[in-house]
Design a protein around this motif. Structure first.
Motif, mmCIF file in Angstrom:
data_model
loop_
_atom_site.group_PDB
_atom_site.id
_atom_site.type_symbol
_atom_site.label_atom_id
_atom_site.label_comp_id
_atom_site.label_asym_id
_atom_site.label_seq_id
_atom_site.Cartn_x
_atom_site.Cartn_y
_atom_site.Cartn_z
ATOM 1 N N ILE A 4 0.867 -1.202 0.000
ATOM 2 C CA ILE A 4 0.000 0.000 0.000
ATOM 3 C C ILE A 4 0.898 1.246 0.000
ATOM 4 O O ILE A 4 0.696 2.202 -0.752
ATOM 5 N N ALA A 5 1.931 1.185 0.843
ATOM 6 C CA ALA A 5 2.848 2.327 0.941
ATOM 7 C C ALA A 5 3.608 2.523 -0.367
ATOM 8 O O ALA A 5 3.713 3.639 -0.888
ATOM 9 N N VAL A 6 4.081 1.426 -0.904
ATOM 10 C CA VAL A 6 4.902 1.506 -2.120
ATOM 11 C C VAL A 6 4.068 2.042 -3.289
ATOM 12 O O VAL A 6 4.523 2.918 -4.043
ATOM 13 N N SER A 7 2.842 1.552 -3.435
ATOM 14 C CA SER A 7 2.040 2.007 -4.576
ATOM 15 C C SER A 7 1.725 3.494 -4.437
ATOM 16 O O SER A 7 1.727 4.232 -5.429
ATOM 17 N N GLY A 8 1.492 3.950 -3.204
ATOM 18 C CA GLY A 8 1.250 5.385 -2.989
ATOM 19 C C GLY A 8 2.473 6.198 -3.373
ATOM 20 O O GLY A 8 2.368 7.213 -4.085
ATOM 21 N N ALA A 9 3.633 5.748 -2.965
ATOM 22 C CA ALA A 9 4.871 6.482 -3.273
ATOM 23 C C ALA A 9 5.105 6.530 -4.784
ATOM 24 O O ALA A 9 5.510 7.553 -5.339
ATOM 25 N N ARG A 10 4.814 5.401 -5.442
ATOM 26 C CA ARG A 10 5.001 5.362 -6.913
ATOM 27 C C ARG A 10 4.104 6.378 -7.597
ATOM 28 O O ARG A 10 4.517 7.102 -8.488
ATOM 29 N N LEU A 11 2.831 6.422 -7.133
ATOM 30 C CA LEU A 11 1.895 7.330 -7.804
ATOM 31 C C LEU A 11 2.330 8.786 -7.584
ATOM 32 O O LEU A 11 2.297 9.593 -8.523
ATOM 33 N N VAL A 12 2.744 9.095 -6.392
ATOM 34 C CA VAL A 12 3.211 10.472 -6.144
ATOM 35 C C VAL A 12 4.396 10.761 -7.075
ATOM 36 O O VAL A 12 4.436 11.797 -7.751
ATOM 37 N N ARG A 13 5.338 9.828 -7.112
ATOM 38 C CA ARG A 13 6.518 10.008 -7.985
ATOM 39 C C ARG A 13 6.070 10.251 -9.434
ATOM 40 O O ARG A 13 6.542 11.174 -10.093
ATOM 41 N N ASP A 14 5.099 9.447 -9.904
ATOM 42 C CA ASP A 14 4.702 9.553 -11.306
ATOM 43 C C ASP A 14 3.918 10.833 -11.604
ATOM 44 O O ASP A 14 3.893 11.299 -12.741
ATOM 45 N N LEU A 15 3.277 11.394 -10.560
ATOM 46 C CA LEU A 15 2.488 12.613 -10.794
ATOM 47 C C LEU A 15 3.326 13.891 -10.686
ATOM 48 O O LEU A 15 2.856 14.963 -11.067
ATOM 49 N N VAL A 16 4.524 13.779 -10.177
ATOM 50 C CA VAL A 16 5.359 14.976 -9.996
ATOM 51 C C VAL A 16 5.476 15.800 -11.282
ATOM 52 O O VAL A 16 5.271 17.016 -11.265
ATOM 53 N N PRO A 17 5.754 15.155 -12.430
ATOM 54 C CA PRO A 17 5.902 15.966 -13.652
ATOM 55 C C PRO A 17 4.613 16.669 -14.074
ATOM 56 O O PRO A 17 4.653 17.616 -14.867
ATOM 57 N N SER A 18 3.455 16.233 -13.536
ATOM 58 C CA SER A 18 2.188 16.849 -13.969
ATOM 59 C C SER A 18 2.016 18.266 -13.419
ATOM 60 O O SER A 18 1.197 19.030 -13.910
ATOM 61 N N ILE A 19 2.765 18.613 -12.382
ATOM 62 C CA ILE A 19 2.694 20.002 -11.881
ATOM 63 C C ILE A 19 4.141 20.533 -11.728
ATOM 64 O O ILE A 19 4.645 20.710 -10.619
ATOM 65 N N PRO A 20 4.777 20.792 -12.867
ATOM 66 C CA PRO A 20 6.218 21.081 -12.866
ATOM 67 C C PRO A 20 6.589 22.343 -12.087
ATOM 68 O O PRO A 20 7.717 22.466 -11.615
#
Ligand code: KIV
Ligand code: ZN
Length: 564
Positions: free
Chosen positions: A151-167
C-alpha cells in the motif's frame, strides 16, 4: 480501575537497545517545526473550522514563524480543497513557507491532491498507511505485512509519477507508517525503506519519514528507543528527515517528543496548545518554550501568547486549560504563602541587581512571564492559603503602599480571614479595600476631626497640637506639646486620659503612583497590657496621615483580634 479488569491489559514490550545513546545527549538545537493544527487539530474539533477561520489560523501560524504547515486533507472534503486553492490562488503562502497536505495512499485521492496543490511553489505530499499488527488484524482484516507494505509503495510510486504533472511545484514526499508506536520496528523500517527505494531521496533532496505515536501506548523512554533504533537502521540516514508526531494518550506527549529528539529525530509535528484527537497532539508551544527556557532559539515567536491563545480559542471553540504549561491562566500565579514570599524576593533581588539580562533565577518560575507577554501583576493572587508576603506584595505593586515588615502578618491575617469567609480568591482591589477598611483612617471610638499645629520656633522643634477629637461621639478639644506633631498629639491624648500605650514604631511615605499625591503613614502602638498593633493613615498631608495612623492604631487596640 477495577482490579478485575487488569487481566485485560499487557505490559508493553521494551526495545532491546542496550547501547542506547539518547540518555546522555542534551538538547542544544531546535528541530524543524511543522504545525498540524489545520489538519490533525481541525479533524478533532467538535465543530471544524470554516475556510475563513482556517485562513485566519494559517496567518497566525505564519506570524508565529512556522515554515511547514499541514493545511489539511484536500481530497477528503470540498472545504478542504477550497481552502488549499484559496491559499495558492490568493498568494497567501509566503515564499519561505511550505504547505503540507495529507492523503491516504489511494489513487483517486492522490490525483485530487495534486489538483489541489498545483501552482504552489513547494508542497509536502504526506502519504500514510497504518502498519501495526493491531491495525493489520482488525482494520485490514488480517492483511499480511507484504500487502500493507505494498500500500505504501504504490502510494509512493503514484506520487513520484504525478510529480511531472505540476512542474511549477516542488514536491517533497513525506511517508508515515501510521501507528508506528505499536508496529514491530523491523516492519516500520521495511515500509520506510521500501518507500525510499521508490522515491530515491538524497541528502540534497530528502524524504520526510514521520514516525507517529498515533496512540501513546507506553513510556517516553520506549518511544526514544524506537526512534534511536530507526535512526540507526535507516539507510542512507542522511537522505531522510526523521519526524516525530506524538499524541498524548498517557499524558506524556511532550516528554516523548523531547526524548525522541535526543534519540536523533530532526523534525516535530504538533499543534498549538495540544489540540488533536482524543487527549490531543503534541503541544508545540510547550516544547518550543521549553527550548527557550534553556536559552535555545526555536524560530517560533510566542512572545505574545495571550493574542495567540485568543485567536486559538475563538476559531477552535476550545478553551486553553488553566494549568496548561506557559499559556494557562494560573501558571504564573502563586497561592501558597511560601511560594509568594520566595517569588517576591526573587523579583526584588533582580530589581536591586538591575541587570535584566542576568541569568534568570526567580524561585518557582521557570521563565520570566514578561518574555511571553504575561504581566508581573498577575503573578501573585490571594486566597486563604496565601502568606503574609503576598498581600504586602499586592498592596505595594498595585497600589504603592510600602507596609512595614512587622505589619505584614497583621494585615495578611485579616485579608486571608476574609478570603476564607468568602471561600474564594480576592482580587487586588478587594485586598486594597480590606486593608483600608480594617487598618486606615479608623474613627471609632476615637476620631480626629481637625487639628492645628503651632510651631514654637524659639524652642527648637517644640510643637503645640490643638486637636479637635470625638470620643464615643463626644466632641472635645485636646492640647499637647511635643517635639513633633505625633508626640504633641500623644500628649494631647494624654491630657484627656486616653494614653494607655507606648508608640513603638512609625513610618511614612508618599504613595507611589497615587493619583492625588496621597501619603501613607503606619504607627505601631504597644498597649500597657503588652499587646501591639499597627494602624495606618492615608491623607494628602503627611502630618495628618501620621496622626490618622495613630488614631487607627489606638482604635485597633480597642477592637479584638487585630493585634499581634
Ligand atoms: O497520528 C497519526 O498517526 C497521524 C498520521 C496521519 C500521521 O495523524
Ligand atoms: Zn496524528
Amino acid at each position: 480501575m477495577n482490579p478485575n479488569s487488569l487481566s485485560k491489559y499487557r505490559p508493553f514490550p521494551p526495545v532491546s537497545l542496550p547501547d542506547r545513546s539518547w540518555p546522555d545527549k542534551v538538547l542544544n538545537r531546535a528541530p524543524t517545526w511543522c504545525s498540524v493544527d489545520l489538519r490533525d487539530g481541525n479533524q478533532a474539533l467538535p465543530q471544524p473550522m470554516s475556510v475563513e477561520e482556517k485562513l485566519e489560523f494559517f496567518d497566525l501560524l505564519v506570524r508565529i514563524g512556522f515554515k511547514e504547515i499541514e493545511i489539511g486533507f484536500p481530497s477528503a472534503a470540498d472545504t478542504e480543497f477550497q481552502f488549499c486553492r484559496r491559499l495558492i490562488d490568493e498568494k497567501r503562502i509566503p515564499e519561505d513557507v511550505t504547505i503540507q497536505v495529507l492523503v491516504q495512499t489511494r489513487e483517486h485521492l492522490i490525483r485530487r491532491t495534486f489538483e489541489a496543490i498545483a501552482g504552489a511553489r513547494r508542497a509536502i505530499v504526506h502519504i500514510y498507511n497504518s502498519t501495526s499488527p493491531l491495525q493489520r488484524r482488525v482494520t485490514f482484516s488480517d492483511a499480511s505485512r507484504d500487502e500493507i507494505r505494498e500500500i505504501a509503495v504504490s502510494g509512493a510510486r503514484l506520487v513520484r509519477d504525478l510529480v511531472p504533472s505540476i512542474p511549477e511545484t516542488e514536491i517533497v514526499l513525506q511517508y508515515s507508517p501510521e501507528s508506528f508506536s505499536d508496529t514491530e520496528l523491523d516492519f516500520s523500517l521495511e515500509c520506510c525503506q521500501a518507500v525510499m527505494d521508490v522515491w530515491k531521496p538524497t541528502p540534497e533532496k530528502q524524504i520526510i519519514l514521520n514516525l507517529p505515536a498515533t496512540v501513546e501506548w507506553t513510556t517516553p523512554n520506549v518511544h526514544a528507543d524506537q526512534i534511536e533504533w530507526m535512526c540507526r537502521h535507516l539507510s542512507p540516514r542522511e537522505a531522510a528527515i526523521v519526524s516525530l508526531h506524538t499524541h498524548n494518550d498517557r499524558g506524556t506527549g511532550v516528554a516523548a517528543t523531547e526524548l525522541g529528539l535526543l534519540a536523533g529525530a530532526n523534525r516535530v509535528e504538533g499543534t498549538l496548545f495540544g489540540n488533536g484527537e482524543r487527549t490531543g497532539n503534541l503541544d508545540i508551544v510547550t516544547v518550543a518554550l521549553n527550548f527557550n527556557s534553556h536559552g535555545i532559539a526555536t524560530g517560533l515567536d510566542f512572545s505574545d501568547l495571550a493574542t495567540i491563545r485568543t485567536v486559538y480559542e475563538r476559531v477552535t471553540r476550545l478553551p486553553v486549560p488553566e494549568r496548561q504549561p506557559y499559556a494557562g491562566e494560573l501558571v504564573f500565579t502563586a497561592f501558597s504563602g511560601s511560594h509568594q514570599d520566595a517569588i517576591r524576593k526573587g523579583f526584588e533581588r533582580r530589581r536591586k541587581e538591575g541587570d535584566s539580562a542576568a541569568a534568570w533565577g526567580v524561585p518557582y518560575l521557570t521563565i520570566d512571564p514578561q518574555d511571553i507577554g504575561r504581566s508581573y501583576e498577575a503573578i501573585i493572587r490571594i486566597n486563604s492559603q496565601s502568606g503574609k508576603g503576598g498581600v504586602a506584595y499586592v498592596l505595594e505593586n498595585e497600589y504603592g503602599f510600602d507596609l512595614p515588615k512587622t505589619m505584614h502578618p497583621q494585615v495578611g491575617r485579616c485579608v486571608y480571614d476574609l478570603a476564607d469567609r468568602l471561600g474564594r480568591e480576592l482580587d487586588a482591589a478587594e485586598i486594597r479595600e480590606a486593608f483600608l477598611e480594617n487598618f486606615a483612617n479608623l474613627s471609632d471610638p476615637l476620631a480626629l476631626l481637625d487639628y492645628e499645629l503651632i510651631h514654637h520656633t524659639a524652642e527648637r522643634g517644640e510643637v503645640r497640637c490643638v486637636a479637635s477629637i470625638s470620643h464615643h461621639g463626644r466632641k472635645e478639644d485636646a492640647v499637647g506639646n511635643g517635639n513633633g506633631p505625633i508626640n504633641a498629639f500623644v500628649r494631647a491624648l494624654e491630657s484627656k486620659g486616653l494614653k494607655d500605650f507606648k508608640l513603638t514604631d512609625y513610618r511614612s511615605h508618599a504613595i507611589r503612583g497615587g493619583s492625588d499625591a496621597d501619603s501613607a503613614a503606619y504607627i505601631q502602638l504597644q498597649h500597657d497590657d503588652g499587646r501591639t498593633v499597627w494602624g495606618a493613615g492615608v491623607d494628602p498631608s503627611i502630618e495628618m496621615a501620621g496622626l490618622r495612623a495613630l488614631v487607627s492604631a489606638w482604635n485597633l487596640l480597642r477592637h479584638t483580634g487585630r493585634g499581634e
